[in-house]
Motif scaffolding. Structure first.
Motif, mmCIF file in Angstrom:
data_model
loop_
_atom_site.group_PDB
_atom_site.id
_atom_site.type_symbol
_atom_site.label_atom_id
_atom_site.label_comp_id
_atom_site.label_asym_id
_atom_site.label_seq_id
_atom_site.Cartn_x
_atom_site.Cartn_y
_atom_site.Cartn_z
ATOM 1 N N ILE A 117 -22.883 -22.336 -7.188
ATOM 2 C CA ILE A 117 -23.242 -21.123 -7.923
ATOM 3 C C ILE A 117 -22.021 -20.218 -8.005
ATOM 4 C CG2 ILE A 117 -25.693 -21.133 -7.290
ATOM 5 C CD1 ILE A 117 -25.048 -19.037 -5.157
ATOM 6 N N GLY A 118 -22.023 -19.335 -9.000
ATOM 7 C CA GLY A 118 -20.967 -18.340 -9.133
ATOM 8 C C GLY A 118 -21.522 -16.969 -8.808
ATOM 9 N N VAL A 119 -20.780 -16.195 -8.023
ATOM 10 C CA VAL A 119 -21.210 -14.857 -7.627
ATOM 11 C C VAL A 119 -20.031 -13.896 -7.811
ATOM 12 C CG1 VAL A 119 -22.147 -13.419 -5.776
ATOM 13 C CG2 VAL A 119 -22.830 -15.823 -5.957
ATOM 14 N N VAL A 120 -20.313 -12.706 -8.323
ATOM 15 C CA VAL A 120 -19.241 -11.756 -8.649
ATOM 16 C C VAL A 120 -18.498 -11.302 -7.388
ATOM 17 C CG1 VAL A 120 -20.331 -10.939 -10.776
ATOM 18 C CG2 VAL A 120 -20.850 -9.792 -8.624
ATOM 19 N N TYR A 170 -19.839 -11.787 -3.578
ATOM 20 C CA TYR A 170 -19.351 -13.146 -3.301
ATOM 21 C C TYR A 170 -19.261 -13.389 -1.794
ATOM 22 C CZ TYR A 170 -15.658 -16.645 -2.540
ATOM 23 O OH TYR A 170 -14.913 -17.706 -2.080
ATOM 24 N N ILE A 214 -16.635 -15.176 -9.302
ATOM 25 C CA ILE A 214 -16.519 -14.919 -10.733
ATOM 26 C C ILE A 214 -16.377 -13.413 -10.948
ATOM 27 C CG2 ILE A 214 -17.870 -16.952 -11.379
ATOM 28 C CD1 ILE A 214 -20.250 -15.097 -11.905
ATOM 29 N N SER A 265 -17.268 -9.826 -13.140
ATOM 30 C CA SER A 265 -18.516 -9.261 -13.663
ATOM 31 C C SER A 265 -18.765 -9.639 -15.110
ATOM 32 C CB SER A 265 -18.493 -7.731 -13.512
ATOM 33 O OG SER A 265 -18.491 -7.359 -12.153
ATOM 34 N N TRP A 266 -17.704 -9.723 -15.910
ATOM 35 C CA TRP A 266 -17.890 -10.034 -17.330
ATOM 36 C C TRP A 266 -18.431 -11.448 -17.537
ATOM 37 C CZ3 TRP A 266 -15.440 -14.211 -19.464
ATOM 38 C CH2 TRP A 266 -14.296 -14.687 -18.829
ATOM 39 N N GLU A 267 -18.280 -12.301 -16.540
ATOM 40 C CA GLU A 267 -18.792 -13.666 -16.635
ATOM 41 C C GLU A 267 -20.288 -13.735 -16.334
ATOM 42 O OE1 GLU A 267 -15.947 -16.833 -15.085
ATOM 43 O OE2 GLU A 267 -15.265 -15.046 -13.988
ATOM 44 N N PHE A 268 -20.832 -12.631 -15.801
ATOM 45 C CA PHE A 268 -22.269 -12.575 -15.505
ATOM 46 C C PHE A 268 -22.804 -11.260 -16.047
ATOM 47 C CE2 PHE A 268 -26.003 -11.921 -12.722
ATOM 48 C CZ PHE A 268 -26.642 -13.139 -12.933
ATOM 49 N N THR A 317 -25.038 -8.265 -17.468
ATOM 50 C CA THR A 317 -26.397 -7.785 -17.199
ATOM 51 C C THR A 317 -26.677 -6.577 -18.083
ATOM 52 O OG1 THR A 317 -25.558 -6.397 -15.398
ATOM 53 C CG2 THR A 317 -26.397 -8.579 -14.806
#
Length: 290
Positions: free
Chosen positions: A174-177, A222, A241, A243-246, A248
């Motif tokens: 998983i990816g996490v900011v 992360y 990752i 923020s722009w990759e996830f 909201t």
């Protein structure tokens, strides 16, 4: 002392309920919907009057941050109008209101832990609705203690820890900011702090104070996610990752570390480090399975 806890089925309310064993000399009343709608001012005051409430601990809140962007009326109804109803009741009955607020009242552009007197500038509907609740309480003139907290999680309900545990068991990666920094807060620690505060207040004094409470330490989401996986020995790989990759619907603060010096000194609190509390929560909850 008779103490009313609103929002008692949520994370913090559940931990407050779990903490009470009847030995503290207080009478606790736990309420939630549909029993008591905090936005109904007349019913709130009637309930408090009938039960001779001396302290109201407001754990009720609209906390769906993204959903608040599309349903602002609902967020403000609970977070502003509900707080105003409780404040009015506290004022009418000379009771103390303990109100839980959020780090989202700040815009997250700072570079040092936020103090209680730092300028507020919420960047989303949720933060604006919570700030409006704080302002309504102040304007009411009731005796109050406002506690801002951050990154709340618990063995109860839905939260980041339980989401990570589920994903960690379902996925390989998983990816996490990593560019949003703050401090996780175990709601059981906050519940214990609130009880300690109530034990140390002067019952004849009127208060108008704001405090910050989270666990100690600093991390990114992360880092927090990695700690959760490691604690439960899950093989899911956590990748950093931006923020722009996830994206909201609601903007998140990039920096929301809270300065807790005031609450430590006022109430002589010893605040646990976030990593220690995470391990304790997972151990006590059997891997966050509640």
């Amino acid at each position: 002392m008779n103490i009313l806890v609103t929002g008692s089925l949520g994370q913090l309310g559940s931990d407050l309920r779990h903490l009470q064993d009847g030995s503290d000399g207080h009478s606790w009343f736990f309420s939630d919907l549909p029993e008591l709608d905090i936005t109904d001012a007349s019913k709130v005051e009637a309930f408090c009057r009938d039960h001779e409430i001396g302290v109201i601990v407001n754990c009720a809140a609209w906390t769906a941050v993204d959903k608040a962007e599309s349903e602002p009326e609902s967020a403000f109804r609970v977070n502003r109008d509900g707080a105003a109803s409780l404040a009015a009741a506290a004022k009418a009955l000379d009771a103390l209101l303990v109100h839980v607020s959020t780090d989202y009242v700040f815009d997250g552009t700072g570079h040092r832990p936020y103090r209680e007197d730092d300028p507020v500038a919420p960047c989303g509907v949720y933060g604006r609705s919570k700030l409006a609740g704080e302002e309504a309480i102040g304007e009411s003139g009731c005796s109050h203690l406002i506690i801002r907290t951050s990154w709340l999680y618990s063995a109860y309900g839905h939260n980041f820890v339980k989401t990570m545990l589920r994903l960690g068991r379902e996925r390989e990666q998983i990816g996490v900011v990593f560019d949003q920094v703050g401090t996780p807060t175990w709601s059981a620690d906050l519940a214990a702090a609130i009880v300690a505060m109530l034990d140390r207040i002067d019952p004849v004094r009127s208060y108008a104070e704001t405090f910050h409470y989270s666990n100690e330490g600093v991390c990114s989401w992360y880092d927090f996610a990695r700690a959760i996986m490691e604690a439960e020995a899950l093989s899911c790989k956590v990748s950093p990752i931006e923020s722009w990759e996830f994206p909201t619907p609601a903007a998140r603060p990039h920096f929301s570390v809270l300065n807790k010096r005031k609450i430590r000194e006022w109430f002589d609190l010893e605040i646990p480090h976030w990593h220690d509390s995470l391990l304790r929560m997972l151990r006590e909850a059997g891997g966050g399975s509640q």
